[in-house]
Motif scaffolding. Structure first.
Motif, PDB file in Angstrom:
ATOM      1  N   VAL A  22      63.476  26.944  -2.035  1.00  0.00           N
ATOM      2  CA  VAL A  22      64.479  27.503  -1.330  1.00  0.00           C
ATOM      3  C   VAL A  22      64.624  26.924   0.048  1.00  0.00           C
ATOM      4  CG1 VAL A  22      65.608  29.581  -0.730  1.00  0.00           C
ATOM      5  CG2 VAL A  22      64.071  29.619  -2.560  1.00  0.00           C
ATOM      6  N   THR A  23      65.665  26.109   0.314  1.00  0.00           N
ATOM      7  CA  THR A  23      65.897  25.757   1.512  1.00  0.00           C
ATOM      8  C   THR A  23      67.380  26.568   2.160  1.00  0.00           C
ATOM      9  OG1 THR A  23      67.406  24.000   0.889  1.00  0.00           O
ATOM     10  CG2 THR A  23      64.868  23.570   0.861  1.00  0.00           C
ATOM     11  N   GLY A  24      67.584  26.124   3.437  1.00  0.00           N
ATOM     12  CA  GLY A  24      68.505  26.773   4.119  1.00  0.00           C
ATOM     13  C   GLY A  24      70.078  26.527   3.768  1.00  0.00           C
TER      14      GLY A  24
ATOM     15  N   ILE B 172      55.304  31.083 -11.434  1.00  0.00           N
ATOM     16  CA  ILE B 172      56.250  30.538 -10.512  1.00  0.00           C
ATOM     17  C   ILE B 172      55.618  30.488  -9.161  1.00  0.00           C
ATOM     18  CG2 ILE B 172      58.400  31.010  -9.420  1.00  0.00           C
ATOM     19  CD1 ILE B 172      58.235  33.014 -11.723  1.00  0.00           C
ATOM     20  N   HIS B 173      55.871  29.031  -8.672  1.00  0.00           N
ATOM     21  CA  HIS B 173      55.410  28.919  -7.314  1.00  0.00           C
ATOM     22  C   HIS B 173      56.281  28.881  -6.286  1.00  0.00           C
ATOM     23  CE1 HIS B 173      51.038  27.821  -8.205  1.00  0.00           C
ATOM     24  NE2 HIS B 173      51.617  27.147  -9.312  1.00  0.00           N
ATOM     25  N   LEU B 174      56.541  30.038  -5.630  1.00  0.00           N
ATOM     26  CA  LEU B 174      57.988  29.924  -4.694  1.00  0.00           C
ATOM     27  C   LEU B 174      57.430  29.450  -3.281  1.00  0.00           C
ATOM     28  CD1 LEU B 174      60.696  31.243  -4.073  1.00  0.00           C
ATOM     29  CD2 LEU B 174      59.517  33.403  -3.712  1.00  0.00           C
ATOM     30  N   VAL B 175      58.337  28.556  -2.656  1.00  0.00           N
ATOM     31  CA  VAL B 175      58.217  27.994  -1.426  1.00  0.00           C
ATOM     32  C   VAL B 175      59.560  28.248  -0.775  1.00  0.00           C
ATOM     33  CG1 VAL B 175      57.074  26.013   0.057  1.00  0.00           C
ATOM     34  CG2 VAL B 175      56.449  26.388  -2.443  1.00  0.00           C
ATOM     35  N   ILE B 176      59.631  28.630   0.290  1.00  0.00           N
ATOM     36  CA  ILE B 176      60.713  28.924   1.078  1.00  0.00           C
ATOM     37  C   ILE B 176      60.670  28.069   2.571  1.00  0.00           C
ATOM     38  CG2 ILE B 176      62.410  30.641   2.167  1.00  0.00           C
ATOM     39  CD1 ILE B 176      61.427  32.210   0.050  1.00  0.00           C
TER      40      ILE B 176
ATOM     41  N   SER C 227      54.830  37.994   4.214  1.00  0.00           N
ATOM     42  CA  SER C 227      54.990  37.124   3.312  1.00  0.00           C
ATOM     43  C   SER C 227      54.400  37.529   1.861  1.00  0.00           C
ATOM     44  CB  SER C 227      53.894  36.063   3.676  1.00  0.00           C
ATOM     45  OG  SER C 227      54.088  35.124   4.877  1.00  0.00           O
ATOM     46  N   ALA C 228      53.612  38.424   1.967  1.00  0.00           N
ATOM     47  CA  ALA C 228      53.315  38.967   0.597  1.00  0.00           C
ATOM     48  C   ALA C 228      54.419  39.788  -0.113  1.00  0.00           C
ATOM     49  CB  ALA C 228      51.959  39.877   0.724  1.00  0.00           C
ATOM     50  N   ARG C 229      55.486  40.257   0.694  1.00  0.00           N
ATOM     51  CA  ARG C 229      56.643  41.034  -0.004  1.00  0.00           C
ATOM     52  C   ARG C 229      57.629  40.236  -0.159  1.00  0.00           C
ATOM     53  NH1 ARG C 229      56.421  46.809   3.785  1.00  0.00           N
ATOM     54  NH2 ARG C 229      54.281  47.389   3.271  1.00  0.00           N
ATOM     55  N   ILE C 230      57.616  39.186  -0.002  1.00  0.00           N
ATOM     56  CA  ILE C 230      59.008  37.906  -0.219  1.00  0.00           C
ATOM     57  C   ILE C 230      59.237  37.840  -1.461  1.00  0.00           C
ATOM     58  CG2 ILE C 230      59.661  35.731   0.308  1.00  0.00           C
ATOM     59  CD1 ILE C 230      58.440  35.850   3.025  1.00  0.00           C
ATOM     60  N   PRO C 231      58.356  37.539  -2.488  1.00  0.00           N
ATOM     61  CA  PRO C 231      58.747  37.445  -3.712  1.00  0.00           C
ATOM     62  C   PRO C 231      59.405  38.511  -4.507  1.00  0.00           C
ATOM     63  CG  PRO C 231      56.638  36.696  -3.707  1.00  0.00           C
ATOM     64  CD  PRO C 231      56.937  37.465  -2.163  1.00  0.00           C
TER      65      PRO C 231
ATOM     66  N   LEU D 110      54.025  30.582  -1.254  1.00  0.00           N
ATOM     67  CA  LEU D 110      53.332  29.701  -0.632  1.00  0.00           C
ATOM     68  C   LEU D 110      54.042  29.560   0.692  1.00  0.00           C
ATOM     69  CD1 LEU D 110      52.430  27.046  -3.512  1.00  0.00           C
ATOM     70  CD2 LEU D 110      50.824  28.751  -2.325  1.00  0.00           C
ATOM     71  N   LEU D 111      53.351  28.954   1.691  1.00  0.00           N
ATOM     72  CA  LEU D 111      54.125  28.742   2.972  1.00  0.00           C
ATOM     73  C   LEU D 111      54.470  27.162   2.703  1.00  0.00           C
ATOM     74  CD1 LEU D 111      51.633  30.306   5.747  1.00  0.00           C
ATOM     75  CD2 LEU D 111      54.012  31.357   4.879  1.00  0.00           C
ATOM     76  N   ASP D 112      55.633  26.849   3.437  1.00  0.00           N
ATOM     77  CA  ASP D 112      56.220  25.533   3.351  1.00  0.00           C
ATOM     78  C   ASP D 112      55.211  24.640   4.221  1.00  0.00           C
ATOM     79  OD1 ASP D 112      57.893  23.556   2.603  1.00  0.00           O
ATOM     80  OD2 ASP D 112      59.263  23.836   4.162  1.00  0.00           O
ATOM     81  N   SER D 113      54.406  25.305   5.161  1.00  0.00           N
ATOM     82  CA  SER D 113      53.468  24.423   5.891  1.00  0.00           C
ATOM     83  C   SER D 113      52.107  24.245   5.150  1.00  0.00           C
ATOM     84  CB  SER D 113      53.369  25.214   7.203  1.00  0.00           C
ATOM     85  OG  SER D 113      52.735  26.297   6.857  1.00  0.00           O
ATOM     86  N   ASP D 114      51.895  24.768   3.997  1.00  0.00           N
ATOM     87  CA  ASP D 114      50.684  24.772   3.216  1.00  0.00           C
ATOM     88  C   ASP D 114      50.551  23.414   2.559  1.00  0.00           C
ATOM     89  OD1 ASP D 114      48.102  25.264   2.169  1.00  0.00           O
ATOM     90  OD2 ASP D 114      48.840  26.841   0.871  1.00  0.00           O
ATOM     91  N   ILE D 115      50.588  22.569   3.160  1.00  0.00           N
ATOM     92  CA  ILE D 115      50.433  21.042   2.471  1.00  0.00           C
ATOM     93  C   ILE D 115      49.190  20.727   1.738  1.00  0.00           C
ATOM     94  CG2 ILE D 115      49.352  19.752   4.163  1.00  0.00           C
ATOM     95  CD1 ILE D 115      52.899  18.899   2.598  1.00  0.00           C
ATOM     96  N   GLY D 116      48.303  21.605   1.888  1.00  0.00           N
ATOM     97  CA  GLY D 116      46.993  21.738   0.794  1.00  0.00           C
ATOM     98  C   GLY D 116      46.932  22.317  -0.186  1.00  0.00           C
TER      99      GLY D 116
END
Length: 210
Positions: A17-19, A42-46, A65-69, A83-89
């Motif tokens: 999900v982007t802006g 479902i892997h959700l990345v915003i 973060s835990a409540r976002i989904p 998942l955080l968008d910064s979590d490149i790993g």
């Protein structure tokens, strides 16, 4: 809710999900994926701008973060891994982690440009790049208008690399009565491209004859 055999209940889907305006499309997509028995995870990345979008268009509290989904779906979520968008790993950053495909909805023209150029500064961009290199389905629901030449050339580059360009353009041939009807039909068509046809989808049967 759709039912399926155990062998079919192994689909992992990445939802980015982007802006770009259109948070309601992300919400409906997540709801339908959660309700589909064929989907295992479902892997959700915003993105950062995507979080702002959820605040502005859906009045969501995205501070935890835990409540976002659950906040995005508007109901309890059982399958969604945020998942955080910064979590490149994260697992989805590697081609060795199998997923059915990925949809970015809504997709900014900036995100489109990064993907088209093969730049992977964020998890959304990296996951999209992985889908392309592994020949997995990648759907970019671009939400902007009008398109300039750069946008159009980026769409061509992404499409040539294997992405499906699916601009957020609602249909009217099913005679929608509400905004929810428009959104649901569009999201049904997106999920059908991931092999997840939905019973709610209207399918054209030919022109009506008097």
């Amino acid at each position: 809710m759709m039912t399926s055999s155990r062998a079919e209940r192994e689909k992992r889907i990445i939802l980015g999900v982007t802006g770009a305006s259109g948070a309601i499309f992300a919400r409906r997509t997540l709801q339908m994926l959660e309700a589909d028995a064929r989907v295992e995870k479902i892997h959700l990345v915003i993105s950062g701008s995507g979080l702002k979008l959820l605040r502005d268009e859906l009045d969501l509290d995205v501070s935890r973060s835990a409540r976002i989904p659950t906040a995005l779906a508007g109901r309890a979520t059982r399958k969604t891994d945020y998942l955080l968008d910064s979590d490149i790993g994260a697992a989805i950053a590697s081609g060795s982690y199998a997923v059915e495909g990925m949809v970015v909805i809504p997709c900014t023209t900036g995100c489109l440009a990064q993907i088209a150029a093969g730049i992977s500064d964020t998890l959304i961009e990296r996951a999209a790049d992985v889908c392309l290199k592994e020949s997995r389905k990648l759907i970019l629901a671009v939400r902007d208008a009008p398109f300039n030449r750069i946008h159009l050339e980026n769409m061509l580059r992404a499409q040539a690399a294997g992405a499906v360009i699916f601009p957020v353009i609602p249909s009217f041939y099913h005679r929608p009565k509400t905004i929810a009807d428009l959104v649901t039909q569009f999201c049904c068509r997106v999920l059908a491209l991931l092999g997840l046809a939905q019973p709610e989808q209207f399918r054209w049967q030919g022109e009506r004859r008097p």
